[in-house]
Write an enzyme that holds these catalytic residues in place. Structure first.
Site: not given
Length: 309
Positions: A196-197, A199, A264
């Site tokens: 994600n952004r 991470e 997920d």
């Protein structure tokens, strides 16, 4: 947008390996403040347990029509048994290694009037013995599946993730990874990694333009020998970086209610569509649509094939 290949998906078998947890919800009403401390008193009216972590990925894969197997570690306790029974209910083939030295990871949430007031986490790293048993099972399971999904929540189950990826690749099985932490070298050789952004920022540092993001993403993709890198960017949608080029799709959520577990759902949708041979640029359109649906639901939730269609 291409057709959702439900018939082809139903014949596919996806193996999910990762950190298992139980998401436990206590729903109640709040009508007074405690006399003991300045906190609300929740009168619990309803309790609900849901599969969390890697188990939620497997549950989403089943809901989308594919066959799902799940490999992970639980403790010898009530929570571990509950995960097993919820897997059975959902039609997931569960291969749970029991670690007698730990309690199963549990996230307990207390909600008053549908608003989360408190979350309590119980989590413990697995023992070397349990990890050894898990590694044995990886080799016996991987070959009979069409894709491998690695769901990393940084709880220790994917300690030997590099060996898992390398083994799957020798068998020609695509590997999709939901990453955690800053050491992305662990995921070298995967087919797809989906940070994600925040991470992605941890992995490559900040960027100040789309060109800079593209440059950093492609450098990371090449360094790790990935087929593709997908950055999920909340309200900015998601951006795919592959050898064929960059594809971006805008967010579809009409109303964001709860983002827990949305990654997920995105990962599960990518796994089932890619298992049928759908190109990445098409697969992300379906993943984006599924993500847009699931953030409109409370708590760890799933998206079904019927909802997507």
């Amino acid at each position: 947008m291409s057709r959702f290949p439900l018939e082809e998906i139903q014949s596919k078998k996806i193996l999910v390996i990762g950190d298992l947890m139980l998401d436990r919800y206590w729903f109640g009403e709040v009508d007074r403040i405690s006399p003991e401390a300045p906190v609300p008193v929740v009168h619990v009216a309803r309790r609900e347990d849901r599969l969390g972590g890697a188990a939620n990925v497997a549950r989403n894969i089943r809901a989308l029509g594919a066959q799902a197997s799940l490999l992970g570690i639980v403790g010898d306790d009530e929570v571990g048994k509950k995960i097993h029974s919820l897997c059975t209910e959902a039609g997931i083939q569960a291969h749970l290694v029991v670690d007698f030295t730990i309690d199963t990871t549990l996230k307990m949430r207390v909600l008053g009037r549908q608003q989360q007031l408190l979350r309590i986490d119980f989590e413990y790293p697995p023992s070397a013995t349990a990890l050894g048993q898990l590694d044995q099972q990886v080799k016996s399971l991987v070959e009979s599946h069409d894709a491998l999904v690695l769901s990393d929540y940084n709880k220790g189950v994917l300690t030997h993730v590099q060996a898992m990826i390398a083994y799957a690749r020798t068998k020609g099985i695509p590997v999709l990874v939901d990453p955690k932490g800053t050491d992305y070298q662990r995921y070298e050789g995967a087919s797809l990694v989906t940070p994600n952004r925040s991470e992605m920022t941890q992995a490559v540092g900040t960027w100040h333009s789309e060109d800079e993001l593209t440059q950093k993403a492609n450098a990371l993709r090449q360094r790790l020998s990935l087929d593709a890198l997908l950055v999920t960017r909340s309200e900015q949608g998601m951006t795919l970086f592959a050898a064929e080029g960059r594809s971006h799709v805008n967010a579809q959520a009409h109303e964001v209610y709860d983002v827990s577990g949305a990654g997920d759902t995105v990962l599960a949708t990518l796994a089932v569509t890619r298992a049928t041979g759908m190109p990445w640029s098409q697969a992300i359109l379906w993943a984006n649509k599924a993500g847009g649906i699931v953030v409109g639901k409370l708590g760890t939730s799933i998206v079904t094939a019927e909802e997507l269609l």
